[in-house]
Design a protein around this motif. Structure first.
Motif, short mmCIF file in Angstrom:
data_model
loop_
_atom_site.label_atom_id
_atom_site.label_comp_id
_atom_site.label_asym_id
_atom_site.label_seq_id
_atom_site.Cartn_x
_atom_site.Cartn_y
_atom_site.Cartn_z
N GLY A 23 0.61 -1.12 0.15
CA GLY A 23 0.19 0.12 -0.24
C GLY A 23 0.92 1.07 0.23
O GLY A 23 0.33 2.45 0.51
N LYS A 24 2.10 0.69 -0.34
CA LYS A 24 2.86 2.33 -0.18
C LYS A 24 2.46 3.27 -1.11
O LYS A 24 1.24 3.02 -2.83
N LYS A 25 2.66 4.50 -0.84
CA LYS A 25 1.89 5.58 -1.76
C LYS A 25 3.33 6.01 -2.69
O LYS A 25 4.78 6.55 -1.99
N VAL A 26 3.45 6.65 -3.41
CA VAL A 26 3.65 7.41 -4.37
C VAL A 26 4.28 8.61 -4.66
O VAL A 26 2.30 9.57 -5.37
N THR A 27 4.99 9.49 -4.00
CA THR A 27 4.66 11.07 -3.96
C THR A 27 5.11 11.42 -5.00
O THR A 27 6.27 10.90 -5.75
N LEU A 28 5.05 12.85 -5.74
CA LEU A 28 5.52 13.32 -7.16
C LEU A 28 6.94 13.65 -6.98
O LEU A 28 7.56 13.37 -7.71
N LYS A 29 7.27 13.68 -5.71
CA LYS A 29 8.71 13.75 -4.85
C LYS A 29 9.61 13.25 -5.64
O LYS A 29 10.44 12.48 -6.22
N MET A 30 9.59 11.25 -4.92
CA MET A 30 10.02 10.34 -4.91
C MET A 30 9.21 9.89 -6.05
O MET A 30 10.66 9.48 -7.29
N ALA A 31 8.68 10.14 -7.44
CA ALA A 31 8.90 9.65 -9.03
C ALA A 31 9.65 10.77 -9.78
O ALA A 31 9.98 10.20 -9.99
N LYS A 32 9.94 11.75 -9.24
CA LYS A 32 10.96 12.07 -9.76
C LYS A 32 11.97 11.67 -9.94
O LYS A 32 12.94 11.81 -10.53
N ASN A 33 12.66 12.09 -8.49
CA ASN A 33 13.84 11.34 -8.26
C ASN A 33 14.22 9.69 -8.69
O ASN A 33 15.27 9.32 -8.92
N ALA A 34 13.42 9.20 -8.63
CA ALA A 34 12.93 8.07 -9.32
C ALA A 34 13.69 7.25 -10.96
O ALA A 34 14.02 6.67 -11.48
N VAL A 35 12.99 8.33 -11.55
CA VAL A 35 13.35 8.82 -13.19
C VAL A 35 14.68 8.80 -13.67
O VAL A 35 15.23 9.40 -13.22
N ARG A 36 14.97 7.93 -14.47
CA ARG A 36 16.42 7.93 -15.29
C ARG A 36 16.38 8.08 -16.63
O ARG A 36 15.26 7.82 -17.10
N LEU A 37 17.18 8.36 -17.22
CA LEU A 37 17.83 8.47 -18.52
C LEU A 37 17.92 7.42 -19.46
O LEU A 37 19.07 6.89 -19.18
N THR A 38 17.41 6.92 -19.88
CA THR A 38 17.85 5.57 -21.03
C THR A 38 19.14 5.84 -21.77
O THR A 38 19.52 6.93 -21.82
N THR A 39 19.67 4.56 -22.70
CA THR A 39 20.79 5.33 -23.14
C THR A 39 20.54 5.59 -24.30
O THR A 39 21.36 5.96 -25.42
N ASP A 40 19.10 5.86 -24.99
CA ASP A 40 18.39 5.91 -26.30
C ASP A 40 18.30 7.33 -25.84
O ASP A 40 16.99 7.64 -26.88
N GLY A 41 17.74 8.06 -24.45
CA GLY A 41 17.49 9.11 -24.43
C GLY A 41 16.03 9.54 -23.70
O GLY A 41 15.40 10.07 -23.55
N ARG A 42 15.11 8.51 -23.42
CA ARG A 42 13.82 8.20 -22.67
C ARG A 42 13.90 7.78 -21.28
O ARG A 42 15.05 7.52 -20.54
N ARG A 43 12.90 9.42 -21.30
CA ARG A 43 12.49 9.10 -19.27
C ARG A 43 12.08 7.70 -18.78
O ARG A 43 10.92 7.59 -19.36
#
Length: 271
Positions: A23-43
């Motif tokens: 039941g973990k809640k995902v906050t916008l801050k958590m989501a932003k911090n977890a975004v990674r850039l792939t080798t082909d430039g995708r988020r």
């Protein structure tokens, strides 16, 4: 071409490192911090195996998100606003508890890979609008409770790979034979009893052959064509299916681990 088989799945032992509580809640801050850039430039955002029970609405504030992994969670429903994530081209929802897909999913017109395997989907839970995803190249519907597909899926003109394994199909949908781009089909462990047309999806002693390839006869050399015809005659020779009755199939495996997420580097192993 990515491998499309179901050999890669194993049962989880302890879950993903760092997985959150139920039941973990995902906050916008958590989501932003977890975004990674792939080798082909995708988020890319990986929220897999975090005990998430409700689709995070905060993702609407990440309009440039290209890849989203929400696999191995506890989602029972997808919200209608999922169609507003217009930049998504990869969406992985395998190993949740989904029983239906909203019509608005068809608004994700950039989607090329969609994984809905190991859920609780029935045929009535698949919207006819699924056929509007004209850029979809890979669709995994394995390990659900499906016995038919929306005929509108004939509109999936870019679809190359289709996973239907571990479902309740007694026959293959006719439109599969005319999908112009389909090259790989996995229909293992369905109660199929006969082949359909030229699809090559034939029921033999050990079940449907993994990774069935579809090819026009004119594209094969003479010896290859004769070899295929001979194998088809052998497989249609009345051998008994030892797979057993498929009744009761469709149970989910909440701890399922596969490299079937959106990371392109792992796609050669995916189910």
């Amino acid at each position: 071409m990515e491998e499309f088989s179901d050999k890669a799945c194993t049962m989880a032992k302890g879950g993903k490192k760092g997985g959150g509580a139920k039941g973990k809640k995902v906050t916008l801050k958590m989501a932003k911090n977890a975004v990674r850039l792939t080798t082909d430039g995708r988020r890319r955002l990986d929220l897999s195996n975090m005990g998430i029970a409700t689709f995070p609405k905060c993702l609407l504030k990440l309009p440039d998100l290209n890849e989203l992994d929400l696999s191995r969670n506890q989602l029972k429903k997808l919200p209608d606003f999922i169609g507003d994530l217009a930049s998504l081209c990869w969406l992985d929802l395998h190993s949740n508890q989904l029983e239906a897909i909203p019509e608005t999913l068809s608004q994700l017109v950039a989607l090329s890979h969609l994984n809905l395997s190991n859920n609780r989907l029935t045929s009535t839970g698949l919207p006819s609008s699924l056929g509007n995803l004209a850029r979809l190249r890979s669709l995994n519907l394995g390990m659900n409770r499906l016995d038919t597909l929306p005929p509108t899926m004939v509109g999936l003109c870019s679809l190359q790979e289709l996973g239907l394994f571990d479902n309740l199909f007694s026959s293959l949908p006719e439109f599969i034979k005319v999908l112009p781009s389909i090259i790989r089909l996995n229909t293992k462990r369905n109660p199929l009893s006969y082949a359909q047309g030229d699809s090559g999806a034939t029921r033999g002693e050990g079940g449907l052959e993994e990774g069935v390839y579809l090819a026009k006869e004119g594209s094969l050399c003479g010896s290859c064509l004769e070899s295929c015809k001979e194998e088809r005659r052998w497989m249609l020779g009345g051998r008994r299916d030892r797979e057993g009755d498929a009744e009761g199939r469709g149970g989910s495996y909440s701890g399922l681990i596969t490299p079937n997420s959106v990371a392109q580097a792992n796609q050669e192993q995916w189910r």
